[in-house]
Design a protein around this motif. Structure first.
Motif, mmCIF file in Angstrom:
data_model
loop_
_atom_site.group_PDB
_atom_site.id
_atom_site.type_symbol
_atom_site.label_atom_id
_atom_site.label_comp_id
_atom_site.label_asym_id
_atom_site.label_seq_id
_atom_site.Cartn_x
_atom_site.Cartn_y
_atom_site.Cartn_z
ATOM 1 N N PRO A 303 -1.376 -39.361 24.238
ATOM 2 C CA PRO A 303 -0.554 -38.154 24.352
ATOM 3 C C PRO A 303 -0.168 -37.622 22.971
ATOM 4 O O PRO A 303 0.132 -38.388 22.051
ATOM 5 N N ALA A 304 -0.189 -36.307 22.840
ATOM 6 C CA ALA A 304 0.215 -35.653 21.594
ATOM 7 C C ALA A 304 0.949 -34.364 21.945
ATOM 8 O O ALA A 304 0.748 -33.791 23.018
ATOM 9 N N ILE A 305 1.813 -33.925 21.028
ATOM 10 C CA ILE A 305 2.584 -32.697 21.229
ATOM 11 C C ILE A 305 2.362 -31.773 20.037
ATOM 12 O O ILE A 305 2.487 -32.190 18.882
ATOM 13 N N VAL A 306 2.016 -30.516 20.327
ATOM 14 C CA VAL A 306 1.936 -29.466 19.311
ATOM 15 C C VAL A 306 3.112 -28.518 19.533
ATOM 16 O O VAL A 306 3.339 -28.062 20.660
ATOM 17 N N ARG A 307 3.863 -28.268 18.470
ATOM 18 C CA ARG A 307 4.999 -27.344 18.571
ATOM 19 C C ARG A 307 4.658 -26.047 17.860
ATOM 20 O O ARG A 307 4.195 -26.055 16.713
ATOM 21 N N LEU A 308 4.888 -24.917 18.541
ATOM 22 C CA LEU A 308 4.616 -23.619 17.937
ATOM 23 C C LEU A 308 5.658 -23.323 16.864
ATOM 24 O O LEU A 308 6.841 -23.657 17.012
ATOM 25 N N ASP A 309 5.213 -22.678 15.781
ATOM 26 C CA ASP A 309 6.126 -22.379 14.678
ATOM 27 C C ASP A 309 7.229 -21.425 15.106
ATOM 28 O O ASP A 309 8.382 -21.563 14.685
ATOM 29 N N THR A 310 6.890 -20.458 15.936
ATOM 30 C CA THR A 310 7.853 -19.461 16.401
ATOM 31 C C THR A 310 7.686 -19.281 17.902
ATOM 32 O O THR A 310 6.556 -19.137 18.378
ATOM 33 N N PRO A 311 8.788 -19.300 18.675
ATOM 34 C CA PRO A 311 8.660 -19.079 20.122
ATOM 35 C C PRO A 311 8.001 -17.736 20.406
ATOM 36 O O PRO A 311 8.350 -16.715 19.813
ATOM 37 N N THR A 312 7.030 -17.733 21.315
ATOM 38 C CA THR A 312 6.298 -16.501 21.616
ATOM 39 C C THR A 312 6.981 -15.678 22.694
ATOM 40 O O THR A 312 6.899 -14.454 22.699
ATOM 41 N N GLY A 313 7.626 -16.358 23.622
ATOM 42 C CA GLY A 313 8.225 -15.655 24.747
ATOM 43 C C GLY A 313 7.207 -15.182 25.762
ATOM 44 O O GLY A 313 7.568 -14.605 26.788
ATOM 45 N N SER A 314 5.912 -15.425 25.488
ATOM 46 C CA SER A 314 4.868 -14.946 26.396
ATOM 47 C C SER A 314 4.078 -16.077 27.041
ATOM 48 O O SER A 314 3.457 -15.873 28.082
ATOM 49 N N LEU A 315 4.083 -17.255 26.430
ATOM 50 C CA LEU A 315 3.374 -18.385 27.030
ATOM 51 C C LEU A 315 4.152 -18.891 28.238
ATOM 52 O O LEU A 315 5.372 -19.050 28.189
ATOM 53 N N ILE A 316 3.443 -19.146 29.311
ATOM 54 C CA ILE A 316 4.075 -19.532 30.573
ATOM 55 C C ILE A 316 4.083 -21.056 30.684
ATOM 56 O O ILE A 316 3.024 -21.688 30.643
ATOM 57 N N PRO A 317 5.274 -21.671 30.801
ATOM 58 C CA PRO A 317 5.316 -23.128 30.971
ATOM 59 C C PRO A 317 4.484 -23.562 32.171
ATOM 60 O O PRO A 317 4.525 -22.955 33.237
ATOM 61 N N GLY A 318 3.702 -24.610 31.969
ATOM 62 C CA GLY A 318 2.825 -25.104 33.020
ATOM 63 C C GLY A 318 1.420 -24.546 32.958
ATOM 64 O O GLY A 318 0.526 -25.047 33.646
ATOM 65 N N SER A 319 1.197 -23.497 32.135
ATOM 66 C CA SER A 319 -0.139 -22.909 32.033
ATOM 67 C C SER A 319 -0.980 -23.681 31.021
ATOM 68 O O SER A 319 -0.465 -24.355 30.137
ATOM 69 N N ARG A 320 -2.296 -23.557 31.157
ATOM 70 C CA ARG A 320 -3.229 -24.251 30.263
ATOM 71 C C ARG A 320 -3.626 -23.319 29.120
ATOM 72 O O ARG A 320 -3.896 -22.134 29.333
ATOM 73 N N VAL A 321 -3.667 -23.853 27.899
ATOM 74 C CA VAL A 321 -4.011 -23.069 26.714
ATOM 75 C C VAL A 321 -5.020 -23.841 25.869
ATOM 76 O O VAL A 321 -5.188 -25.052 26.008
ATOM 77 N N ASN A 322 -5.697 -23.095 24.989
ATOM 78 C CA ASN A 322 -6.593 -23.711 24.011
ATOM 79 C C ASN A 322 -5.794 -24.112 22.780
ATOM 80 O O ASN A 322 -4.904 -23.375 22.340
ATOM 81 N N VAL A 323 -6.141 -25.250 22.210
ATOM 82 C CA VAL A 323 -5.493 -25.719 20.984
ATOM 83 C C VAL A 323 -6.582 -26.121 19.995
ATOM 84 O O VAL A 323 -7.450 -26.937 20.314
ATOM 85 N N GLU A 324 -6.539 -25.526 18.809
ATOM 86 C CA GLU A 324 -7.474 -25.859 17.741
ATOM 87 C C GLU A 324 -6.684 -26.532 16.624
ATOM 88 O O GLU A 324 -5.873 -25.897 15.953
ATOM 89 N N ILE A 325 -6.902 -27.823 16.442
ATOM 90 C CA ILE A 325 -6.192 -28.595 15.419
ATOM 91 C C ILE A 325 -7.036 -28.619 14.148
ATOM 92 O O ILE A 325 -8.220 -28.954 14.185
ATOM 93 N N VAL A 326 -6.428 -28.246 13.027
ATOM 94 C CA VAL A 326 -7.132 -28.247 11.742
ATOM 95 C C VAL A 326 -7.073 -29.661 11.169
ATOM 96 O O VAL A 326 -6.021 -30.131 10.736
ATOM 97 N N LEU A 327 -8.215 -30.340 11.168
ATOM 98 C CA LEU A 327 -8.271 -31.724 10.694
ATOM 99 C C LEU A 327 -8.279 -31.798 9.171
ATOM 100 O O LEU A 327 -7.617 -32.639 8.571
ATOM 101 N N GLU A 328 -9.063 -30.918 8.531
ATOM 102 C CA GLU A 328 -9.153 -30.901 7.069
ATOM 103 C C GLU A 328 -9.428 -29.477 6.628
ATOM 104 O O GLU A 328 -10.165 -28.745 7.296
ATOM 105 N N GLN A 329 -8.854 -29.105 5.491
ATOM 106 C CA GLN A 329 -8.996 -27.724 5.030
ATOM 107 C C GLN A 329 -9.121 -27.689 3.511
ATOM 108 O O GLN A 329 -8.412 -28.402 2.801
ATOM 109 N N ARG A 330 -10.067 -26.884 3.023
ATOM 110 C CA ARG A 330 -10.226 -26.635 1.582
ATOM 111 C C ARG A 330 -10.074 -25.136 1.347
ATOM 112 O O ARG A 330 -10.802 -24.336 1.947
ATOM 113 N N GLN A 331 -9.162 -24.781 0.465
ATOM 114 C CA GLN A 331 -8.902 -23.373 0.183
ATOM 115 C C GLN A 331 -9.441 -22.992 -1.193
ATOM 116 O O GLN A 331 -9.540 -23.826 -2.094
#
Length: 409
Positions: A303-331
């Motif tokens: 189990p893992a939890i992702v917390r949004l930086d800012t509440p959207t007010g539009s995501l519906i609790p209980g709904s399924r969403v896509n999550v893209e986790i950035v494992l490594e990044q070079r800028q």
């Protein structure tokens, strides 16, 4: 005859000259064609961001989300809120009724009062026995002194001694009965407190500020112990609950960036971070297995939890969403689209040099993402890289003249 022969020779010579002319023309055309630049598609080398990501799906939750359960069996007296309603900590949400517990409380109180009367009678017996014992002991001392002087018969002393022993036994019995009654009263009072607590639990209040996400009961419904009553959560904290395969979880770390989007075309993307990661794999609960929709849903997951930086007010609790986790990044690195890189077996690209000719260039790769790759050596920003042609198009050769596709050159 001689004239005819001369004419034939003349025609043969003319044909030979014509053949030479055509061959020269063909050669000139071929030579000219080989010198024509080949149209190619180009990309300019730039600096950018390269990242590797992990794509998962999860279920939207709110912070402090919890389902309040019935503390005991009973019935719903009244539901006082509606789904979507904002509530404050301590606000009454649902009232329950336990008529049999009211009856039990009255019965328990009667038992306590009965034991208190028994306790009082035993205490009275103790007082009376103690008073009698003191009087008998004084008389015994007097008779014993008289017996030593011969003024009192020994039989009288023995009778009084028997009476003292009987009074002592009566005192001990009364003390034992008193202790028993006290223990019984204590047990009955504890049971009364438990019943009173159950009756206090008829008022279900909000443990935190939040919003009502769902109500599982209605007025007059019967409920068993730990029946789901109502679910609330904090809308100021939007979370996504994930169930990661063990191999994927090994790549995830707390505070890694994440992008959350609703499943579907042209969905808005929201930023967040990995807030928590369970330290071990667990077998999902039944409701989690039904949500995963996977043939391997019975396999242990992390189990893992992702917390949004800012509440959207539009995501519906209980709904399924896509999550893209950035494992490594070079800028700010030299970044190149993966489609322009070829391997044989080492990576290389075709570039358009300053003479507008194609040249093969070996390169060294760093971080490799799905769409872009970091180039650590072999290319500089501003250089033009040729997108490899399709199989049915002219293939690139070193020194081949090239021109940007759709160019007026």
């Amino acid at each position: 005859m001689k004239k005819f022969k001369s004419k034939g020779q003349w025609l043969a010579g003319l044909a030979a000259l014509a053949g030479i002319g055509v061959s020269g023309l063909i050669y000139a055309v071929v030579l000219n064609r080989s010198a024509e630049p080949v149209p190619v598609s180009l990309v300019t080398v730039e600096r950018g961001t390269v990242e590797t990501t992990l794509n998962e799906s999860g279920i939207v939750e709110l912070g402090n989300q919890q389902t309040i359960k019935s503390p005991t069996e009973g019935a719903v007296e009244q539901v006082l809120v509606q789904p979507g309603e904002r509530v404050r900590a301590g606000q009454v949400l649902i009232t329950l009724r336990y008529p049999e517990r009211q009856t039990a409380l009255g019965s328990q109180q009667a038992k306590i009062e009965q034991q208190q009367r028994i306790f009082a009678r035993n205490q009275q017996k103790i007082s009376e026995a103690q008073e009698q014992l003191r009087a008998d002991e004084r008389n015994l001392q007097t008779l014993a002194a008289g017996a030593r002087e011969g003024a009192v018969a020994r039989r009288q002393v023995q009778e009084l001694e028997d009476k003292v022993r009987q009074t002592q036994a009566t005192l001990r019995d009364a003390q034992t009965d008193t202790r028993t009654a006290a223990l019984e009263i204590q047990a009955l009072q504890l049971e009364r407190q438990r019943i009173q607590q159950e009756l206090r639990d008829t008022v279900i209040t909000a443990p935190v500020d939040g919003v009502v996400l769902g109500i599982d009961v209605k007025n007059n419904d019967g409920v068993e112990l730990r029946t789901d009553l109502i679910t609330i959560g904090d809308p100021q904290q939007e979370l996504v609950a994930l169930q990661l395969a063990a191999l994927n979880a090994a790549q995830v770390k707390v505070n890694q960036s994440a992008r959350v989007s609703v499943i579907g075309a042209d969905a808005e993307t929201f930023s967040g971070k990995v807030q928590s990661l369970y330290p071990q794999a667990v077998v999902p609960r039944e409701e989690e297995r039904s949500q995963q929709r996977s043939s391997q849903s019975s396999e242990p997951t992390v189990p893992a939890i992702v917390r949004l930086d800012t509440p959207t007010g539009s995501l519906i609790p209980g709904s399924r969403v896509n999550v893209e986790i950035v494992l490594e990044q070079r800028q700010n690195v030299v970044a190149l689209d993966t489609e322009v890189i070829q391997r044989n077996p080492e990576p290389f690209v075709w570039i358009r040099d300053s003479q507008s000719q194609a040249q093969k260039r070996d390169i060294t790769l760093g971080l490799e993402g799905v769409l872009t790759v970091e180039v650590t050596s072999g290319l500089r920003t501003g250089e033009q890289v040729i997108i490899p042609p399709d199989e049915d198009e002219p293939q690139l050769q070193p020194g081949m003249p090239v021109v940007p596709a759709n160019s007026p050159e």
